[in-house]
Write a protein that holds these residues in place. Structure first.
Motif, short mmCIF file in Angstrom:
data_model
loop_
_atom_site.label_atom_id
_atom_site.label_comp_id
_atom_site.label_asym_id
_atom_site.label_seq_id
_atom_site.Cartn_x
_atom_site.Cartn_y
_atom_site.Cartn_z
N LYS A 86 -104.82 -34.26 -47.92
CA LYS A 86 -103.59 -34.07 -47.15
C LYS A 86 -103.17 -35.36 -46.44
CE LYS A 86 -104.06 -29.13 -46.50
NZ LYS A 86 -104.31 -28.04 -45.56
N LEU A 87 -104.14 -36.11 -45.96
CA LEU A 87 -103.84 -37.36 -45.27
C LEU A 87 -103.44 -38.48 -46.23
CD1 LEU A 87 -106.75 -37.30 -42.67
CD2 LEU A 87 -104.31 -37.02 -42.19
N ALA A 88 -103.99 -38.46 -47.44
CA ALA A 88 -103.79 -39.58 -48.37
C ALA A 88 -102.72 -39.34 -49.42
CB ALA A 88 -105.11 -39.89 -49.07
N ARG A 89 -102.26 -38.11 -49.59
CA ARG A 89 -101.41 -37.81 -50.75
C ARG A 89 -100.12 -38.61 -50.82
NH1 ARG A 89 -100.14 -31.59 -49.34
NH2 ARG A 89 -99.02 -31.96 -47.40
N LEU A 90 -99.50 -38.90 -49.70
CA LEU A 90 -98.27 -39.70 -49.75
C LEU A 90 -98.55 -41.12 -50.24
CD1 LEU A 90 -96.42 -38.49 -46.53
CD2 LEU A 90 -95.97 -37.85 -48.91
N GLU A 91 -99.68 -41.69 -49.82
CA GLU A 91 -100.06 -43.02 -50.31
C GLU A 91 -100.40 -42.98 -51.79
OE1 GLU A 91 -100.03 -46.07 -48.83
OE2 GLU A 91 -98.93 -44.99 -47.28
N ILE A 92 -101.06 -41.93 -52.21
CA ILE A 92 -101.43 -41.80 -53.62
C ILE A 92 -100.19 -41.66 -54.49
CG2 ILE A 92 -102.58 -40.26 -55.29
CD1 ILE A 92 -104.72 -39.81 -53.07
N LYS A 93 -99.19 -40.95 -54.00
CA LYS A 93 -97.95 -40.81 -54.76
C LYS A 93 -97.23 -42.13 -54.96
CE LYS A 93 -96.98 -35.99 -53.86
NZ LYS A 93 -95.97 -35.01 -53.46
N LYS A 94 -97.52 -43.11 -54.14
CA LYS A 94 -96.90 -44.44 -54.27
C LYS A 94 -97.54 -45.26 -55.39
CE LYS A 94 -95.85 -44.82 -49.34
NZ LYS A 94 -96.17 -45.58 -48.11
N LEU A 95 -98.72 -44.87 -55.85
CA LEU A 95 -99.41 -45.60 -56.90
C LEU A 95 -98.66 -45.46 -58.21
CD1 LEU A 95 -103.09 -44.54 -56.12
CD2 LEU A 95 -102.00 -46.72 -55.58
N PRO A 96 -98.63 -46.52 -59.01
CA PRO A 96 -97.94 -46.42 -60.30
C PRO A 96 -98.73 -45.53 -61.26
CG PRO A 96 -99.06 -48.53 -60.11
CD PRO A 96 -99.19 -47.85 -58.78
N SER A 97 -98.00 -44.85 -62.13
CA SER A 97 -98.68 -44.05 -63.15
C SER A 97 -99.25 -45.00 -64.21
CB SER A 97 -97.71 -43.07 -63.80
OG SER A 97 -96.79 -43.76 -64.62
N VAL A 98 -100.04 -44.47 -65.10
CA VAL A 98 -100.64 -45.29 -66.15
C VAL A 98 -99.55 -45.99 -66.96
CG1 VAL A 98 -102.03 -45.20 -68.26
CG2 VAL A 98 -102.68 -43.84 -66.29
N ASN A 99 -98.47 -45.29 -67.19
CA ASN A 99 -97.38 -45.85 -67.99
C ASN A 99 -96.58 -46.91 -67.24
OD1 ASN A 99 -98.02 -44.14 -70.12
ND2 ASN A 99 -96.72 -42.53 -69.31
N GLU A 100 -96.71 -46.96 -65.91
CA GLU A 100 -95.96 -47.93 -65.11
C GLU A 100 -96.72 -49.22 -64.86
OE1 GLU A 100 -95.24 -45.56 -61.67
OE2 GLU A 100 -93.42 -44.69 -62.47
N VAL A 101 -98.02 -49.25 -65.13
CA VAL A 101 -98.85 -50.42 -64.89
C VAL A 101 -98.47 -51.48 -65.92
CG1 VAL A 101 -101.18 -51.35 -64.84
CG2 VAL A 101 -100.72 -49.10 -63.88
N GLY A 102 -98.15 -52.66 -65.44
CA GLY A 102 -97.75 -53.74 -66.34
C GLY A 102 -98.89 -54.24 -67.19
N GLU A 103 -98.56 -54.89 -68.28
CA GLU A 103 -99.59 -55.42 -69.18
C GLU A 103 -100.42 -56.47 -68.46
OE1 GLU A 103 -99.49 -57.76 -73.33
OE2 GLU A 103 -98.26 -55.94 -73.24
N GLY A 104 -101.70 -56.43 -68.63
CA GLY A 104 -102.58 -57.40 -67.98
C GLY A 104 -103.07 -56.93 -66.62
N GLU A 105 -102.46 -55.90 -66.05
CA GLU A 105 -102.92 -55.37 -64.77
C GLU A 105 -103.99 -54.34 -65.05
OE1 GLU A 105 -99.93 -54.09 -61.95
OE2 GLU A 105 -98.44 -55.29 -62.98
N GLU A 106 -104.91 -54.21 -64.12
CA GLU A 106 -105.99 -53.25 -64.29
C GLU A 106 -106.02 -52.31 -63.11
OE1 GLU A 106 -109.77 -54.96 -65.09
OE2 GLU A 106 -108.96 -56.41 -66.52
N ASP A 107 -106.63 -51.17 -63.31
CA ASP A 107 -106.84 -50.20 -62.25
C ASP A 107 -107.72 -50.83 -61.18
OD1 ASP A 107 -108.82 -47.62 -61.40
OD2 ASP A 107 -106.66 -47.28 -61.38
N LEU A 108 -107.41 -50.58 -59.90
CA LEU A 108 -108.18 -51.17 -58.81
C LEU A 108 -109.57 -50.59 -58.68
CD1 LEU A 108 -105.39 -51.46 -56.11
CD2 LEU A 108 -106.25 -53.23 -57.62
N GLY A 109 -109.76 -49.33 -59.06
CA GLY A 109 -111.06 -48.69 -59.13
C GLY A 109 -112.02 -49.00 -58.01
N ASP A 110 -111.58 -48.88 -56.75
CA ASP A 110 -112.46 -49.14 -55.61
C ASP A 110 -113.67 -48.32 -55.75
OD1 ASP A 110 -110.83 -50.96 -54.08
OD2 ASP A 110 -109.53 -49.25 -53.73
#
Length: 77
Positions: free
Chosen positions: A53-77
């Motif tokens: 509930k606290l994080a969902r708005l921030e998570i919704k700001k993340l790009p979808s898999v299809n929106e990630v540009g070429e050469g960019e990788e998932d941050l995977g903290d």
């Protein structure tokens, strides 16, 4: 919709789905969640739900898999 869902809907039962779900966390993250749950005297489920509930708005700001540009990788903290 199955009979149970129809019955619950027609009887005005709770709006939330109470079925069990399996979630998998890295061991260190799970340990942190357990420690916070103990500190707060709450269940693991409550802590994870509250975190969502606290994080969902921030998570919704993340790009979808299809929106990630070429050469960019998932941050995977």
């Amino acid at each position: 919709m199955n009979d149970k869902d129809t019955l619950a809907k027609n009887n005005g039962a709770a709006k939330t789905d109470k079925r069990k779900q399996s979630l998998y966390f890295p061991e260190d993250m799970l340990q942190e969640i357990k420690e916070e749950a103990a500190r707060l005297d709450r269940s693991l489920s409550w802590v994870v739900q509250r975190a969502w509930k606290l994080a969902r708005l921030e998570i919704k700001k993340l790009p979808s898999v299809n929106e990630v540009g070429e050469g960019e990788e998932d941050l995977g903290d």
